[in-house]
Design a protein around this motif. Structure first.
Motif, short mmCIF file in Angstrom:
data_model
loop_
_atom_site.label_atom_id
_atom_site.label_comp_id
_atom_site.label_asym_id
_atom_site.label_seq_id
_atom_site.Cartn_x
_atom_site.Cartn_y
_atom_site.Cartn_z
N VAL A 1 0.82 -1.21 0.00
CA VAL A 1 0.00 0.00 0.00
C VAL A 1 0.86 1.27 0.00
N SER A 2 2.07 1.19 0.56
CA SER A 2 2.90 2.39 0.70
C SER A 2 3.25 3.03 -0.64
N ARG A 3 3.14 2.28 -1.73
CA ARG A 3 3.42 2.86 -3.04
C ARG A 3 2.44 3.97 -3.39
N LEU A 4 1.27 3.95 -2.76
CA LEU A 4 0.26 4.98 -3.04
C LEU A 4 0.68 6.35 -2.56
N VAL A 5 1.58 6.42 -1.58
CA VAL A 5 2.00 7.72 -1.03
C VAL A 5 3.40 8.09 -1.50
N LYS A 6 3.90 7.40 -2.53
CA LYS A 6 5.26 7.67 -2.99
C LYS A 6 5.44 9.12 -3.42
N SER A 7 4.41 9.71 -4.06
CA SER A 7 4.54 11.08 -4.55
C SER A 7 4.60 12.10 -3.42
N PHE A 8 4.25 11.70 -2.20
CA PHE A 8 4.29 12.62 -1.07
C PHE A 8 5.63 12.57 -0.34
N LEU A 9 6.51 11.66 -0.74
CA LEU A 9 7.75 11.45 0.00
C LEU A 9 8.91 12.20 -0.65
N PHE A 10 9.95 12.46 0.12
CA PHE A 10 11.15 13.15 -0.35
C PHE A 10 12.37 12.43 0.19
N GLU A 11 13.18 11.92 -0.73
CA GLU A 11 14.39 11.19 -0.37
C GLU A 11 14.10 10.07 0.63
N THR A 12 12.92 9.49 0.54
CA THR A 12 12.50 8.38 1.40
C THR A 12 11.80 7.35 0.53
N GLN A 13 12.23 6.10 0.65
CA GLN A 13 11.62 5.03 -0.13
C GLN A 13 10.32 4.56 0.53
N PRO A 14 9.30 4.21 -0.26
CA PRO A 14 8.04 3.73 0.34
C PRO A 14 8.22 2.47 1.18
N ASN A 15 9.25 1.68 0.90
CA ASN A 15 9.51 0.46 1.68
C ASN A 15 10.70 0.62 2.61
N ASP A 16 10.89 1.84 3.12
CA ASP A 16 12.04 2.16 3.96
C ASP A 16 12.15 1.17 5.13
N PRO A 17 13.24 0.38 5.20
CA PRO A 17 13.33 -0.64 6.25
C PRO A 17 13.46 -0.06 7.65
N GLY A 18 14.14 1.08 7.78
CA GLY A 18 14.28 1.70 9.10
C GLY A 18 12.94 2.11 9.67
N THR A 19 12.11 2.74 8.83
CA THR A 19 10.77 3.14 9.28
C THR A 19 9.91 1.93 9.60
N LEU A 20 10.05 0.89 8.78
CA LEU A 20 9.28 -0.34 9.01
C LEU A 20 9.65 -0.96 10.36
N ALA A 21 10.96 -1.02 10.64
CA ALA A 21 11.41 -1.61 11.90
C ALA A 21 10.98 -0.75 13.09
N LEU A 22 11.09 0.56 12.95
CA LEU A 22 10.70 1.45 14.05
C LEU A 22 9.22 1.33 14.36
N ALA A 23 8.38 1.26 13.32
CA ALA A 23 6.94 1.10 13.54
C ALA A 23 6.65 -0.21 14.26
N GLY A 24 7.37 -1.28 13.88
CA GLY A 24 7.18 -2.57 14.55
C GLY A 24 7.58 -2.53 16.00
N VAL A 25 8.71 -1.87 16.30
CA VAL A 25 9.19 -1.77 17.69
C VAL A 25 8.20 -0.97 18.53
N VAL A 26 7.72 0.16 17.98
CA VAL A 26 6.75 0.98 18.72
C VAL A 26 5.48 0.19 19.00
N LEU A 27 5.01 -0.56 18.01
CA LEU A 27 3.78 -1.33 18.20
C LEU A 27 3.96 -2.43 19.23
N LEU A 28 5.06 -3.16 19.16
CA LEU A 28 5.31 -4.23 20.13
C LEU A 28 5.46 -3.66 21.54
N SER A 29 6.15 -2.53 21.66
CA SER A 29 6.31 -1.91 22.98
C SER A 29 4.97 -1.50 23.55
#
Length: 825
Positions: free
Chosen positions: A772-800
């Motif tokens: 789904v993240s490909r839908l917001v690609k045009s809103f991003l700047f120097e950030t990939q829609p599948n950014d692994p760092g953001t993905l990992a951080l969201a997972g850590v926040v949710l688990l915490s």
């Protein structure tokens, strides 16, 4: 509901937040996408556009030799626009069999409007004589512009907006016949537009409507050339269809006529290969600038708000399942006494709909606050922001429907389960069963999965905003006050206007607390959009300079803006109109065209002006024209404003404290110098920079708020589920502890279930998020829609958050007294 006030209050609050968020965003969408122009029979209006293959860069092979208006990308890679040459308007207007009226207009931007000695900056729309008749608009007072007013040599007349008539004359009737000055040219007010009328573009709300041909008075010789030039595109058109004529029929008639005309304006094979083609679009909602700008962002926000509402419904359904388990014995008693299952379901659904109705009612209050907050965020401090949503009957009807649907969604499953208990076991112990627990777990997993989607989106937007804020600008951001003054509109002319601007600069510099004052043709951040002091060919010797911008600046510009001077000097007081023309070039330009040679003393030729400028200094690189430009450090040529005499200037004041605290002093100085000149575009440099990334700021703030809300709701659901689970397993836990189980083992038993639910939710949501993240690609700047760092951080926040939500029930389970539990069992 009254028996469990805490449950009811929590459910109503959660629903109010979810319904309020959706109502607020839908009200904005309704005002942009669905609302029609406030005119008679808007469905018969048609907007004329054209599309064309884009020309190759620097090829010059296009029939559009000049323009005053906007282009936007089409769906097939073509360029689309709504501006035409005036001869095209005349061609389509003659003997038109499909339009009862064809009218034109163009945005004159802001002019200097002086009424009774008081000046203001007024948004202006130039209109043809058929404009108001074609729109079927009636005046609030006086009369409106007609064909007799729109001809060369006619008396200069004007129609003002209803708001302007109230602000300047008290009421519309008082404005009729009053003299006004438009850019120091006398006009007479002949009418006032109705209060609900804002023109044909919801993005612009003109204060002043002038006959089209009066721009010959305001703009002079330049305007005269526009009327006869078939390659200069500037006028926009709308038409009203004749009764019984469809848009397709009108397209079939007018497209060949326009093609035949535009072919006569092409002079080369390259121009003939990319001729504009006419397209007609529905005009009921007016021009589409607001729709193009905000529709996609609002759809994304509506999707996020809908996910919030889905989490809310799942959460309340979860709470109702837990509550239904507690009421299982009550339902069994009712059924055993003869109550029908349908009656029990109806009672429980009625309770759910009552909760939803209360949530919807409270949600309207949240929506009112939400609309104001969203408007504030989208406007980003702009005074002329015209998007104003309101909670009309259409929006309230959607809110009511949303409340009913929510009530049915979260109430139906618990109601059906409560009406199907095994009566005898329920009468014996009143405990829940396995299917109910499985349903609760499914709902918790769904909440966790949706929360992760919103968290990941918020992380992408916040990361984009962080990237934008970390861009090196090359000049000062803080403690700079910007404002615009246009003395030429008030009647000042060369060479006196240069002295006037310089005297103002010196007076600004003398304000206590101001450490530096300078001026330029435009602010740095808007230099790319405003147009430079010179746009022709530049050469160094025989070499042509490509990709450099020219900024006209006053003395001390580089020092005030804290742009380092690497060699030579900056523009200063010695650069006067009669002195040697000088230029300061940026480091990138110097390295590109001079290499390791010293550029000082060399010359840049402005070919079109037949002017040579001596290079007096080299500055550090800077980024202008917006933060998202592809070029990190544009090549820049700074020239002396005194030697190029700009029409209007933007002043920059470096202040000791809050820049906005000096606005009153600025207004007083300008008023003392000339009371007919308004001070416009007052803003801090930091705020203007943020305006260029207003969409990113809005998304980061809203998505972060949505993510926090989603996480909170999911945690409440997880907490409620685990608390319910612990309460139903008191006896089992008591037996385990009586047989020697340690408290830590009991806590881990509960937390293990929490982690299992969270893991299942993540396993479902991670693949969904990546797709789904490909839908917001045009809103991003120097950030990939599948950014692994953001993905990992969201997972850590949710688990915490999940562990925190499950820890309280786990700790409560570990504190169970085995004897009390066994006695209760």
């Amino acid at each position: 509901m009254t028996a469990n006030k805490a449950f009811s209050a929590l459910a109503v609050l959660l629903l109010a937040l979810g319904i309020g968020a959706n109502t607020a965003i839908y009200s904005l969408m309704e005002s942009i996408l669905l609302r029609s122009l406030p005119v008679a029979d808007p469905e018969s209006l048609v907007v004329l556009n054209w599309h064309s293959r884009p020309p190759q860069k620097d090829s010059g092979q296009w029939v559009v030799h000049g323009l005053q208006g906007l282009f936007w990308p089409g769906t097939t890679g073509n360029l689309v626009s709504g501006i035409f040459p005036y001869p095209a308007f005349e061609t389509l207007r003659e003997e038109n069999p499909v339009f009862s009226t064809l009218f034109g207009y163009f945005n004159g931007h802001n002019c200097n409007l002086a009424i009774r000695g008081q000046a203001m900056s007024a948004g202006t729309e130039y209109v043809t004589g058929e404009y108001f008749r074609g729109l079927a608009v009636s005046p609030a007072a006086g009369r409106l512009i007609d064909s007799e007013d729109d001809r060369a040599g006619a008396a200069p007349v004007a129609v003002i907006s209803f708001a302007t008539s109230q602000n300047r004359f008290g009421e519309p009737a008082n404005a009729i016949g009053q003299p006004i000055l438009v850019d120091n040219i006398p006009f007479t007010v002949i009418g006032v537009a109705p209060p609900e009328f804002f023109g044909v573009d919801p993005a612009e709300a003109p204060d002043l409507y002038l006959p089209l041909h009066t721009n010959l008075l305001v703009d002079g010789a330049r305007a005269a050339r526009m009327y006869s030039d078939g390659n200069f595109y500037w006028i926009e058109m709308m038409g009203r269809l004749r009764p019984g004529v469809s848009i397709a029929q009108a397209q079939a008639v007018l497209a060949p006529r326009f093609h035949q005309w535009v072919a006569t304006t092409a002079t080369t094979d390259g121009e003939r290969a990319k001729l504009p083609a006419l397209i007609l679009n529905p005009g009921a909602a007016g021009l589409g600038s607001l729709r193009r700008k905000y529709s996609k962002p609002l759809y994304v926000l509506l999707m996020m708000a809908a996910l919030i509402l889905a989490i809310t419904c799942a959460n309340i359904a979860n709470l109702l399942l837990a509550r239904a388990a507690a009421r299982r014995r009550e339902m069994a008693v009712r059924l055993s006494l003869g109550a029908g299952r349908f009656r029990v379901v109806r009672q429980l659904l009625t309770e759910s709909l009552m909760l939803a109705s209360l949530g919807g009612t409270l949600g309207v209050l949240f929506a009112i606050w939400g609309v104001r907050s969203l408007t504030f965020l989208l406007s980003n401090g702009r005074e002329n922001f015209t998007l104003h949503a309101e909670l009309n009957w259409n929006v309230l009807g959607v809110t009511a429907a949303l409340s009913v649907v929510c009530g049915l969604l979260f109430g139906l499953a618990p109601a059906i389960q409560s009406a199907r208990p095994d009566v005898m076991p329920a009468l014996k112990n009143g405990r829940g069963d396995g299917p109910r627990r499985r349903a609760q777990h499914v709902l918790v997993v769904a909440q966790i999965a949706i929360s992760f989607l919103i968290l990941f989106a918020a992380g992408l937007f916040v990361r984009t905003l962080d990237k934008l804020h970390s861009i090196p600008l090359g000049y000062a951001r803080e403690h700079i006050l910007l404002f615009t003054v246009d003395a030429r509109q008030a009647g000042h002319r060369d060479p006196e206007i240069t002295t006037f601007y310089e005297n103002l600069r010196k007076r600004f510099e003398a304000i206590p607390g101001v450490s530096g004052a300078t001026l330029s043709g435009s602010s740095i951040i808007s230099a790319g959009m405003a147009g430079g002091a010179y746009r022709g060919t530049m050469k160094i010797g025989a070499v042509t300079i490509h990709g450099a911008g020219v900024m006209a600046t006053g003395p001390g510009f580089l020092t005030t803006m804290q742009i380092p001077i690497l060699a030579g000097r900056e523009i200063d007081d010695r650069d006067q109109p009669d002195s040697t023309p000088v230029a300061v070039i940026s480091e990138r330009l110097a390295r590109t065209y001079f290499g390791n040679e010293n550029p000082l003393g060399r010359r840049i030729t402005f070919v079109d002006d037949k002017r040579d400028l001596e290079i007096a200094g080299v500055s550090a690189n800077l980024r202008y024209g917006g933060l998202k430009n592809e070029e990190e450090s544009a090549m820049t040529v700074f020239v002396a404003a005194s030697q190029f005499s700009p029409d209007r200037v933007t002043y920059a004041l470096r202040t000791a404290g809050d820049p906005l605290g000096y606005v009153r002093s600025v207004h007083e100085i300008v008023r003392e110098a000339d009371s007919h000149i308004p001070v416009t575009n007052v803003v801090t440099q930091a705020a203007e920079i943020d305006r260029t990334i207003s969409r990113e700021v809005t998304f980061a703030k809203l998505s972060t708020g949505f993510a926090v809300l989603a996480l909170l709701i999911a945690c409440v659901g997880l907490y409620g589920t685990m608390s319910y689970s612990v309460a139903r397993r008191v006896g089992e836990i008591g037996i385990r502890m009586a047989l020697g189980a340690q408290r830590g083992a009991v806590e881990w038993m509960v937390l293990r279930r929490v982690l299992l639910l969270a893991a299942v939710g993540l396993a479902i949501s991670v693949p969904a998020a990546l797709s789904v993240s490909r839908l917001v690609k045009s809103f991003l700047f120097e950030t990939q829609p599948n950014d692994p760092g953001t993905l990992a951080l969201a997972g850590v926040v949710l688990l915490s958050a999940a562990i925190l939500a499950g820890y309280a029930p786990a700790r409560r389970a570990s504190r169970i007294d085995p004897l009390a539990a066994l006695r209760h069992e």
